[in-house]
Design an enzyme around this catalytic site. Structure first.
Site: not given
Ligand code: PEP
Length: 255
Positions: A11, A13, A98, A100, A170, A176, A216
């Site tokens: 992703n 983003k 997601h 976000e 998630e 992040g 992460s």
């Molecule tokens: C995400 O936002 O889908 C995600 C998993 O981000 P990160 O791997 O940077 O934590």
């Protein structure tokens, strides 16, 4: 245990203008001329980059997805893209729900449900995200919280084959932040999601639906995550922006 193809999904983003997206797509195509058996690879660039990435990766074994969609077919919805538009640009997957989008753009379970239904009807696979904030994790009610998101977001979805749906767990506190859930944490919730999917879609379909972990995920932890019985891959944010890291995750998921 059913033999589910692992999915490593990037992703991007809101990163990479058109030139940077073309460069990353070229690097990925070069790093992944083939993918290990039993692994599928997906990248989800920003909408503005999708056609460029599609053109650059045509020969690569990498699927293309979007990060968002609107459920109406066309019309006066400024700023939105329909399922057919995404399809015409080469997308076979689309991330929805997601944290976000739920957080910054106030998207609701009802919105997710409309998006999931429109995508499945159009033949695009929703990558349905769910996950708890830190305070819910600390209160200990995270399994119910996440399973309720799955029930509300996917209620009434009609799928005939398990490949028509992907769910990504998630935990918001791990996105992040560098704080990865342990493989055991991921398995606990991914396993509970699969039980919920069984109640909703029946055992046979649910056994084949991919449930990913995201938060992460990186080259250093992907192997232990995908070794868990109900973790079928990862949705990767930060580490998907570096071709070498992402390609290494793909290879490790196949070992
Ligand atoms: C995400 O936002 O889908 C995600 C998993 O981000 P990160 O791997 O940077 O934590």
């Amino acid at each position: 245990m059913p033999n589910r193809t692992k999915l490593i999904a990037g992703n991007w983003k809101m990163n990479n203008d058109v030139a940077a997206a073309a460069k990353l797509a070229d690097e990925l195509a070069e790093a992944l001329p083939e993918v290990p058996e039993g692994v599928e690879v997906l990248v989800c660039p920003p909408t503005i980059d999708i056609t460029t990435v599609h053109a650059r990766m045509q020969a690569a074994p990498i699927a293309l997805g979007a990060q968002n969609v609107y459920w109406e077919a066309k019309g006066a919805y400024t700023g939105e893209s329909s399922c057919d538009m995404l399809k015409s640009a080469g997308c076979t997957y689309c991330i929805i729900g997601h944290s976000e989008r739920r957080g910054y753009f106030h998207e609701t379970d009802e919105d997710m449900n409309k998006k999931a239904k429109a995508l499945v009807a159009a033949g695009i696979v929703p990558v349905f995200c769910c996950g708890e904030p830190e305070e819910v994790r600390e209160a200990g009610t995270y399994v119910d919280f996440v399973c309720n998101q799955v029930k509300a977001g996917l209620e009434g979805l009609e799928i005939k084959c398990p490949k028509q749906l992907v769910v990504a767990y998630e935990p918001i506190w791990a996105i992040g932040t560098g704080k990865t859930a342990t493989a055991e944490d991921a398995q606990e919730v991914c396993g509970a999601i699969r039980e919920t999917l069984k109640e909703m879609f029946g055992e046979e379909l649910a056994d084949g639906i991919r449930v990913l972990y995201g938060g992460s995920a990186k080259p250093g932890n992907i192997a232990e995550l995908v070794a868990k019985p109900d973790v079928d891959g990862a949705l990767v944010g930060g580490a998907s922006l570096k071709a070498a890291d992402f390609a290494s995750m793909v290879v490790k998921a196949g070992e």
